[in-house]
Design a protein around this motif. Sequence first.
Motif, PDB file in Angstrom:
ATOM      1  N   THR A  91       8.638  23.278  25.561  1.00  0.00           N
ATOM      2  CA  THR A  91       8.507  24.685  25.136  1.00  0.00           C
ATOM      3  C   THR A  91       7.888  25.533  26.239  1.00  0.00           C
ATOM      4  O   THR A  91       8.191  26.726  26.343  1.00  0.00           O
ATOM      5  CB  THR A  91       7.673  24.824  23.844  1.00  0.00           C
ATOM      6  OG1 THR A  91       6.286  24.553  24.113  1.00  0.00           O
ATOM      7  CG2 THR A  91       8.174  23.901  22.754  1.00  0.00           C
ATOM      8  N   VAL A  92       7.019  24.939  27.047  1.00  0.00           N
ATOM      9  CA  VAL A  92       6.430  25.685  28.167  1.00  0.00           C
ATOM     10  C   VAL A  92       7.516  26.025  29.179  1.00  0.00           C
ATOM     11  O   VAL A  92       7.584  27.151  29.700  1.00  0.00           O
ATOM     12  CB  VAL A  92       5.298  24.883  28.829  1.00  0.00           C
ATOM     13  CG1 VAL A  92       4.752  25.631  30.047  1.00  0.00           C
ATOM     14  CG2 VAL A  92       4.170  24.611  27.830  1.00  0.00           C
ATOM     15  N   MET A  93       8.405  25.085  29.461  1.00  0.00           N
ATOM     16  CA  MET A  93       9.508  25.348  30.381  1.00  0.00           C
ATOM     17  C   MET A  93      10.382  26.493  29.875  1.00  0.00           C
ATOM     18  O   MET A  93      10.761  27.393  30.637  1.00  0.00           O
ATOM     19  CB  MET A  93      10.341  24.074  30.566  1.00  0.00           C
ATOM     20  CG  MET A  93       9.579  22.940  31.222  1.00  0.00           C
ATOM     21  SD  MET A  93      10.473  21.363  31.183  1.00  0.00           S
ATOM     22  CE  MET A  93      11.823  21.734  32.286  1.00  0.00           C
ATOM     23  N   ASN A  94      10.697  26.486  28.591  1.00  0.00           N
ATOM     24  CA  ASN A  94      11.504  27.562  28.020  1.00  0.00           C
ATOM     25  C   ASN A  94      10.771  28.895  28.080  1.00  0.00           C
ATOM     26  O   ASN A  94      11.377  29.941  28.346  1.00  0.00           O
ATOM     27  CB  ASN A  94      11.872  27.232  26.574  1.00  0.00           C
ATOM     28  CG  ASN A  94      12.957  26.186  26.469  1.00  0.00           C
ATOM     29  OD1 ASN A  94      13.732  25.979  27.392  1.00  0.00           O
ATOM     30  ND2 ASN A  94      13.019  25.513  25.331  1.00  0.00           N
ATOM     31  N   ALA A  95       9.469  28.865  27.808  1.00  0.00           N
ATOM     32  CA  ALA A  95       8.676  30.098  27.846  1.00  0.00           C
ATOM     33  C   ALA A  95       8.656  30.687  29.249  1.00  0.00           C
ATOM     34  O   ALA A  95       8.773  31.915  29.431  1.00  0.00           O
ATOM     35  CB  ALA A  95       7.260  29.819  27.358  1.00  0.00           C
ATOM     36  N   LEU A  96       8.530  29.849  30.268  1.00  0.00           N
ATOM     37  CA  LEU A  96       8.529  30.336  31.640  1.00  0.00           C
ATOM     38  C   LEU A  96       9.889  30.932  32.010  1.00  0.00           C
ATOM     39  O   LEU A  96       9.964  31.944  32.718  1.00  0.00           O
ATOM     40  CB  LEU A  96       8.159  29.205  32.595  1.00  0.00           C
ATOM     41  CG  LEU A  96       6.708  28.701  32.509  1.00  0.00           C
ATOM     42  CD1 LEU A  96       6.533  27.448  33.362  1.00  0.00           C
ATOM     43  CD2 LEU A  96       5.720  29.782  32.928  1.00  0.00           C
ATOM     44  N   ALA A  97      10.962  30.307  31.534  1.00  0.00           N
ATOM     45  CA  ALA A  97      12.304  30.851  31.787  1.00  0.00           C
ATOM     46  C   ALA A  97      12.456  32.228  31.149  1.00  0.00           C
ATOM     47  O   ALA A  97      12.988  33.163  31.772  1.00  0.00           O
ATOM     48  CB  ALA A  97      13.368  29.893  31.252  1.00  0.00           C
TER      49      ALA A  97
END
Length: 254
Positions: A91-97
């Motif tokens: 979810t952190v990866m998606n949030a950064l994207a």
Amino acid sequence: MPEPSTAQTLETAPKYKRVLLKISGEALMGDQGFGLHPPTVERIAREVQKVTDMGVEVCMVIGGGNIFRGLQGSAQGMERTTADYMGMLATVMNALAMQGALEALKIHTRVISAIPMDQVCEPYIRRRAVRHLEKGRVCIFAAGTGNPYFTTDTAATLRANEMQCQAIFKGTQVQGVYDSDPKKNPDAVFFPKISYDEVLQKNLKVMDASAIALARENRLPIIVFSLDEPNGMAGVVQGAGTFTVVSNEASGKQ
């Protein structure tokens, strides 16, 4: 069955001052079977931009199922706690994207993680997050609640209550809540409104049971709409278009 009309006018004043947008990780992968699809991320960012341009304060929670889902990892023999933490990192990866896509549109954005990782995002501090929203920044809450065994649905409801949002906007691939999958059943019945209890009793999979119970306890409406409709979120913020409101009010349908 024919889809309900989605005609909207975007000149109406918004009916909400602060909302939380909950979307799945799968919403970011477009037609791919896995990962991130940058044009899809950008399209969703533009939908958020239309709402922020109306003066609405927006926070977001994005799932991680496009990268890793803890329950699936657990089902394949991985220890559940470890699998859930891996899902939180997704979810952190998606949030950064999403942050990158929003900032490309000149929207000030903060990624706020329940698991501290200071090099890439802020730790979750409620007062600081509220202040970001008051300044017109989009806050993307990542890493769920920071605890295993809790889904991002529950995290979204928790953060929406903490931020004193007026509603949770659940972006999906259909225009609201039906009694069955309208993509598979042309006779699926659409609910313009439905109660929390009916969602649980009918097992309609709007959000998980913990999230529905938390929303019910705090009288926080959940608005289910299609994220694929152009201007869909902006229209719903103004009370236009087609959507389902989940609240204490029953649907009236048996």
